[in-house]
Design a protein around this motif. Structure first.
Motif, PDB file in Angstrom:
ATOM      1  N   ASN B 149     -42.683  71.423  61.879  1.00  0.00           N
ATOM      2  CA  ASN B 149     -41.761  70.742  60.963  1.00  0.00           C
ATOM      3  C   ASN B 149     -41.454  69.301  61.363  1.00  0.00           C
ATOM      4  O   ASN B 149     -40.585  68.674  60.781  1.00  0.00           O
ATOM      5  CB  ASN B 149     -40.429  71.497  60.834  1.00  0.00           C
ATOM      6  CG  ASN B 149     -40.589  72.725  59.963  1.00  0.00           C
ATOM      7  OD1 ASN B 149     -41.624  72.897  59.331  1.00  0.00           O
ATOM      8  ND2 ASN B 149     -39.581  73.571  59.930  1.00  0.00           N
ATOM      9  N   ALA B 152     -41.948  67.136  58.313  1.00  0.00           N
ATOM     10  CA  ALA B 152     -41.360  67.496  57.029  1.00  0.00           C
ATOM     11  C   ALA B 152     -41.000  66.250  56.248  1.00  0.00           C
ATOM     12  O   ALA B 152     -40.936  66.261  55.032  1.00  0.00           O
ATOM     13  CB  ALA B 152     -40.131  68.371  57.231  1.00  0.00           C
ATOM     14  N   ALA B 153     -40.771  65.139  56.969  1.00  0.00           N
ATOM     15  CA  ALA B 153     -40.510  63.870  56.287  1.00  0.00           C
ATOM     16  C   ALA B 153     -41.645  63.520  55.351  1.00  0.00           C
ATOM     17  O   ALA B 153     -41.440  62.881  54.327  1.00  0.00           O
ATOM     18  CB  ALA B 153     -40.327  62.755  57.314  1.00  0.00           C
ATOM     19  N   THR B 155     -43.223  65.313  53.320  1.00  0.00           N
ATOM     20  CA  THR B 155     -43.055  65.867  51.987  1.00  0.00           C
ATOM     21  C   THR B 155     -42.236  64.929  51.114  1.00  0.00           C
ATOM     22  O   THR B 155     -42.591  64.665  49.988  1.00  0.00           O
ATOM     23  CB  THR B 155     -42.368  67.240  52.067  1.00  0.00           C
ATOM     24  OG1 THR B 155     -41.926  67.437  53.391  1.00  0.00           O
ATOM     25  CG2 THR B 155     -43.307  68.318  51.659  1.00  0.00           C
ATOM     26  N   ASN B 156     -41.139  64.395  51.671  1.00  0.00           N
ATOM     27  CA  ASN B 156     -40.300  63.510  50.867  1.00  0.00           C
ATOM     28  C   ASN B 156     -41.026  62.216  50.570  1.00  0.00           C
ATOM     29  O   ASN B 156     -41.107  61.786  49.439  1.00  0.00           O
ATOM     30  CB  ASN B 156     -39.016  63.163  51.616  1.00  0.00           C
ATOM     31  CG  ASN B 156     -38.379  64.390  52.171  1.00  0.00           C
ATOM     32  OD1 ASN B 156     -38.499  65.445  51.576  1.00  0.00           O
ATOM     33  ND2 ASN B 156     -37.733  64.258  53.302  1.00  0.00           N
ATOM     34  N   ALA B 166     -37.019  63.103  46.402  1.00  0.00           N
ATOM     35  CA  ALA B 166     -36.576  64.330  47.045  1.00  0.00           C
ATOM     36  C   ALA B 166     -35.526  65.054  46.194  1.00  0.00           C
ATOM     37  O   ALA B 166     -35.439  66.271  46.215  1.00  0.00           O
ATOM     38  CB  ALA B 166     -36.003  64.023  48.416  1.00  0.00           C
ATOM     39  N   LYS B 180     -44.041  74.731  52.330  1.00  0.00           N
ATOM     40  CA  LYS B 180     -43.834  73.311  52.593  1.00  0.00           C
ATOM     41  C   LYS B 180     -42.576  72.795  51.897  1.00  0.00           C
ATOM     42  O   LYS B 180     -41.788  72.052  52.495  1.00  0.00           O
ATOM     43  CB  LYS B 180     -45.069  72.549  52.108  1.00  0.00           C
ATOM     44  CG  LYS B 180     -45.045  71.075  52.369  1.00  0.00           C
ATOM     45  CD  LYS B 180     -46.362  70.458  51.907  1.00  0.00           C
ATOM     46  CE  LYS B 180     -46.137  69.127  51.264  1.00  0.00           C
ATOM     47  NZ  LYS B 180     -47.348  68.601  50.635  1.00  0.00           N
ATOM     48  N   ASP B 181     -42.361  73.213  50.645  1.00  0.00           N
ATOM     49  CA  ASP B 181     -41.181  72.755  49.911  1.00  0.00           C
ATOM     50  C   ASP B 181     -39.894  73.235  50.570  1.00  0.00           C
ATOM     51  O   ASP B 181     -38.953  72.470  50.772  1.00  0.00           O
ATOM     52  CB  ASP B 181     -41.231  73.257  48.464  1.00  0.00           C
ATOM     53  CG  ASP B 181     -42.439  72.736  47.716  1.00  0.00           C
ATOM     54  OD1 ASP B 181     -42.824  71.589  47.980  1.00  0.00           O
ATOM     55  OD2 ASP B 181     -42.996  73.471  46.894  1.00  0.00           O
ATOM     56  N   SER B 184     -39.237  71.517  53.815  1.00  0.00           N
ATOM     57  CA  SER B 184     -38.776  70.156  53.586  1.00  0.00           C
ATOM     58  C   SER B 184     -37.298  70.131  53.185  1.00  0.00           C
ATOM     59  O   SER B 184     -36.532  69.304  53.662  1.00  0.00           O
ATOM     60  CB  SER B 184     -39.685  69.525  52.537  1.00  0.00           C
ATOM     61  OG  SER B 184     -38.989  68.619  51.768  1.00  0.00           O
ATOM     62  N   ARG B 187     -35.248  70.866  56.215  1.00  0.00           N
ATOM     63  CA  ARG B 187     -35.311  69.712  57.097  1.00  0.00           C
ATOM     64  C   ARG B 187     -34.322  68.625  56.649  1.00  0.00           C
ATOM     65  O   ARG B 187     -33.674  67.976  57.450  1.00  0.00           O
ATOM     66  CB  ARG B 187     -36.747  69.168  57.062  1.00  0.00           C
ATOM     67  CG  ARG B 187     -36.945  67.854  57.729  1.00  0.00           C
ATOM     68  CD  ARG B 187     -37.196  68.045  59.200  1.00  0.00           C
ATOM     69  NE  ARG B 187     -37.437  66.768  59.848  1.00  0.00           N
ATOM     70  CZ  ARG B 187     -37.644  66.649  61.146  1.00  0.00           C
ATOM     71  NH1 ARG B 187     -37.631  67.707  61.910  1.00  0.00           N
ATOM     72  NH2 ARG B 187     -37.856  65.468  61.678  1.00  0.00           N
ATOM     73  N   GLN B 188     -34.212  68.460  55.322  1.00  0.00           N
ATOM     74  CA  GLN B 188     -33.272  67.467  54.796  1.00  0.00           C
ATOM     75  C   GLN B 188     -31.840  67.877  54.972  1.00  0.00           C
ATOM     76  O   GLN B 188     -30.934  67.115  54.669  1.00  0.00           O
ATOM     77  CB  GLN B 188     -33.479  67.294  53.293  1.00  0.00           C
ATOM     78  CG  GLN B 188     -34.700  66.552  52.878  1.00  0.00           C
ATOM     79  CD  GLN B 188     -34.897  66.732  51.388  1.00  0.00           C
ATOM     80  OE1 GLN B 188     -33.970  66.567  50.602  1.00  0.00           O
ATOM     81  NE2 GLN B 188     -36.084  67.100  50.998  1.00  0.00           N
ATOM     82  N   VAL B 234     -45.877  73.396  59.231  1.00  0.00           N
ATOM     83  CA  VAL B 234     -44.536  73.479  58.660  1.00  0.00           C
ATOM     84  C   VAL B 234     -44.200  74.963  58.544  1.00  0.00           C
ATOM     85  O   VAL B 234     -45.100  75.798  58.448  1.00  0.00           O
ATOM     86  CB  VAL B 234     -44.439  72.818  57.265  1.00  0.00           C
ATOM     87  CG1 VAL B 234     -44.692  71.328  57.356  1.00  0.00           C
ATOM     88  CG2 VAL B 234     -45.397  73.457  56.288  1.00  0.00           C
TER      89      VAL B 234
END
Lengths: 329, 290
Positions: B149, B152-153, B155-156, B166, B180-181, B184, B187-188, B234
């Motif tokens: 992870n 994961a940034a 993804t955004n 995002a 992955k979604d 992410s 992670r946010q 991830v």
């Protein structure tokens, strides 16, 4: 005809081998060994098509483009010639591993060694695919795109200029490759050019170039795979957010991941928020020019001493570029 | 003679091995284990072109060896005659992989043997990796080497680049979310309020949480941007004490369930998936996500 029969037998044997072994259980290998094979294979599968393309284009340049065309297009002043050749990548968006056979083709066609080096270093960065992907990844933020394009152009021409001051540029080439160039340029080469059909010469060139490039590609891929399995990325990633270390850590990361310049912007974007822009620019410039796989490929053509100097210049210039971007951004 | 044989046929044989491997992977739908789908067509087209060149080489090169007026063998004569700095220390390099014919020419018998052996080793290794070892995904050994992870940034930022921010992810239909979604979103810092009442339906392979391997594991996937070398792991954390007795590390599972705060005291994950259903499944045809 006998050649075709042998070829068919060898091909059939390889296909049968693949079909027979496809049901084996990969789980029989320890995980690390299994990942090493997967990673090394993935570098080979990814790079091989680009190497083939580079060899085919290089054959077209060597045997099918008339000399006078190139002489008409190219300027005479050495530094202008290097500027022009560093922009050739715009026409030939080949990935960096495909540029090595093409650079060899240029030398065989009569271009100087510094000119070929300038092409080799500039083409992976100054080509439309790389520029578009870098723009998609970073836009105009922090001068990353401008730093990459301008920095790549300047460094490639700097290296070309430094090596153009070498008293004997042919001494930068491996003896074997230099001998091959001498034959192609020499009187026996042009004299018998008409005697041997061009198609046959092209096919022999394919055989000889693959014999040189593919072993180097395979050794380079194996080294890249082994480093991936052996080296934990955490430390490099942790260092990436420090102003001084970010540049060096990301250059080291670029060297070991050996990823194509067409997509490296997306790769580094993955960490984008934690890394400083100077480190990212150094990664994008240094990694496109030099990495473990490129070193083994370039070693087919240049001597070890020439490569050490080339890598040193590119590394120092990339460090300066990275620090400069960090100061401004 | 042996020089010329190896300086030409080594490349033809290695090309043939590569072409057979690529075409077979493409025909059986397994190229995705190694490269991103955007390269499929290019890879197959180049493999076919190289295959044609290999066939031409088998047809034409044997003849070329006889009437060849300026091949390598001849060339080395020129090189010696020219006396061009072969005494230079750094150029007289006995690298057995690259300068093979030069070595074979100047070296003694054992050197010739050494580089023939090196060639044999490279060919054998290539056959082994490309044609004998069955294709496989990366395993949890690689997860250990690459921070799970950490990316994961991606993804955004990648979603931003594609014109999809995002917040779109937050607002969109969660029933189609992948590993992955969800990774992410977590992670946010998507909170419990947002996640309350939402159900995840995900498939991935099992890899333990290094901070609390007894109670927490991840349902993980690799994200690939170019080829398997750049794969980033991830994963979505799952709290299930004693999971190791039912699910092997690296085996594939399908999990459904809601999210809640993590009961584990040593894990660094604040929120975990609380599975209502968890079942072992076969590895999907496309094991990586993009």
């Amino acid at each position: 005809m006998i050649g075709l029969v042998i070829g068919a037998v060898v091909a059939a044997a390889l296909i049968v081998l693949r079909l027979v072994t496809s049901d084996l259980d990969a789980g029989a290998l320890p995980n690390r060994m299994r990942d090493f094979v997967t990673l090394a294979t993935s570098v080979v599968i990814e790079s091989l098509p680009f190497v083939f393309l580079g060899i085919l284009i290089s054959i077209v340049v060597r045997f099918w483009v008339p000399d006078r065309w190139l002489h008409r297009i190219m300027p005479r002043t050495p530094w202008l010639r290097r500027v022009v050749i560093s922009l050739v990548g715009v026409l030939l968006p080949v990935c960096e591993c495909g540029n090595v056979p093409l650079a060899r083709g240029f030398i065989m066609k009569g271009f100087s060694v510094p000119e070929a080096m300038t092409f080799l270093l500039a083409a992976p960065i100054l080509n439309p695919v790389t520029i578009v992907t870098t723009y998609q990844a970073f836009g105009w933020n922090d001068g990353i795109l401008a730093g990459r394009i301008i920095g790549g152009f300047v460094i490639a021409n700097l290296v070309g200029w430094v090596f153009s001051r070498h008293p004997q540029p042919e001494a930068l080439l491996t003896p074997r490759f230099e001998a091959a160039c001498r034959i192609e340029a020499g009187p026996s080469g042009s004299g018998s050019a008409g005697a041997r059909p061009r198609l046959r010469r092209s096919v022999v060139a394919f055989a000889e170039e693959t014999s040189t490039m593919l072993p180097a590609l395979i050794v380079g891929s194996a080294i890249a795979g082994a480093i991936q399995v052996g080296l934990s990325r955490d430390i490099l990633v942790a260092l990436g957010s420090n102003p001084i270390w970010s540049v060096l850590a990301l250059m080291l990361l670029a060297f070991v991941v050996a990823i194509c310049s067409n997509v490296d912007a997306f790769f580094i974007l993955a960490f984008g928020s934690t890394f400083l822009p100077g480190g990212v620019v150094a990664f994008l410039v240094f990694g496109a020019m030099v990495d473990v796989k490129m070193i083994t490929l370039m070693r087919t053509t240049f001597t070890t001493a020439a490569l050490v100097r080339l890598v040193a210049i590119v590394a120092l210039a990339s460090i300066a570029l990275g620090f400069g971007v960090n100061l401004i951004a | 003679m042996r020089d010329r044989l190896l300086s030409r046929w080594r490349g033809i044989v290695l090309s043939l091995i590569g072409v057979v491997a690529i075409v077979w992977l493409a025909a059986t739908g397994q190229l995705g284990l190694y490269i991103h789908p955007r390269y499929y067509e290019f890879t197959v087209v180049m493999a076919v072109l190289a295959g044609i060149a290999v066939i031409a080489a088998f047809a034409l090169v044997p003849g070329a060896a006889d009437d060849d007026g300026h091949d390598h063998g001849d060339g080395h004569g020129h090189a010696d005659g020219g006396g061009h700095g072969h005494a230079d220390g750094d150029r007289h390099d006995h690298d057995h992989v690259h300068d093979d014919t030069a070595v074979a020419r100047t070296g003694s018998g054992w050197r010739t043997t050494a580089w023939v052996a090196a060639t044999a080793l490279i060919v054998a290794g290539t056959v082994g990796a490309l044609l004998v070892v069955p294709p496989s995904t990366l395993t949890s050994a690689t997860v250990d080497q690459r921070d799970l992870n950490a990316s994961a940034a991606l993804t955004n930022a990648a979603a931003d680049a594609a014109g999809q921010s995002a917040t779109d992810l937050v607002g969109s239909d969660t029933t189609t979310f992948t590993v992955k979604d969800w990774a992410s979103l977590l992670r946010q810092g998507a909170g419990e309020d947002y996640l309350a009442g939402k159900t995840a339906d995900i498939t991935g392979f099992v890899t333990p949480d290094p901070a609390d391997p007894d109670n927490v594991f991840y349902v993980a996937r690799f994200v690939v941007t170019c080829c398997a070398v750049d794969a980033q792991p991830v994963g979505v954390p799952v709290y299930l004490p004693g999971w190791q007795s039912d699910y092997a590390v690296d085996s594939w599972v399908h999990a459904t369930g809601g999210f809640g705060s993590n009961p584990s005291t040593s894990s660094t994950q604040a929120i975990v998936l609380e599975p209502t259903a968890l079942a072992a499944v076969d590895q999907p045809a496309e094991p990586y996500v993009y």
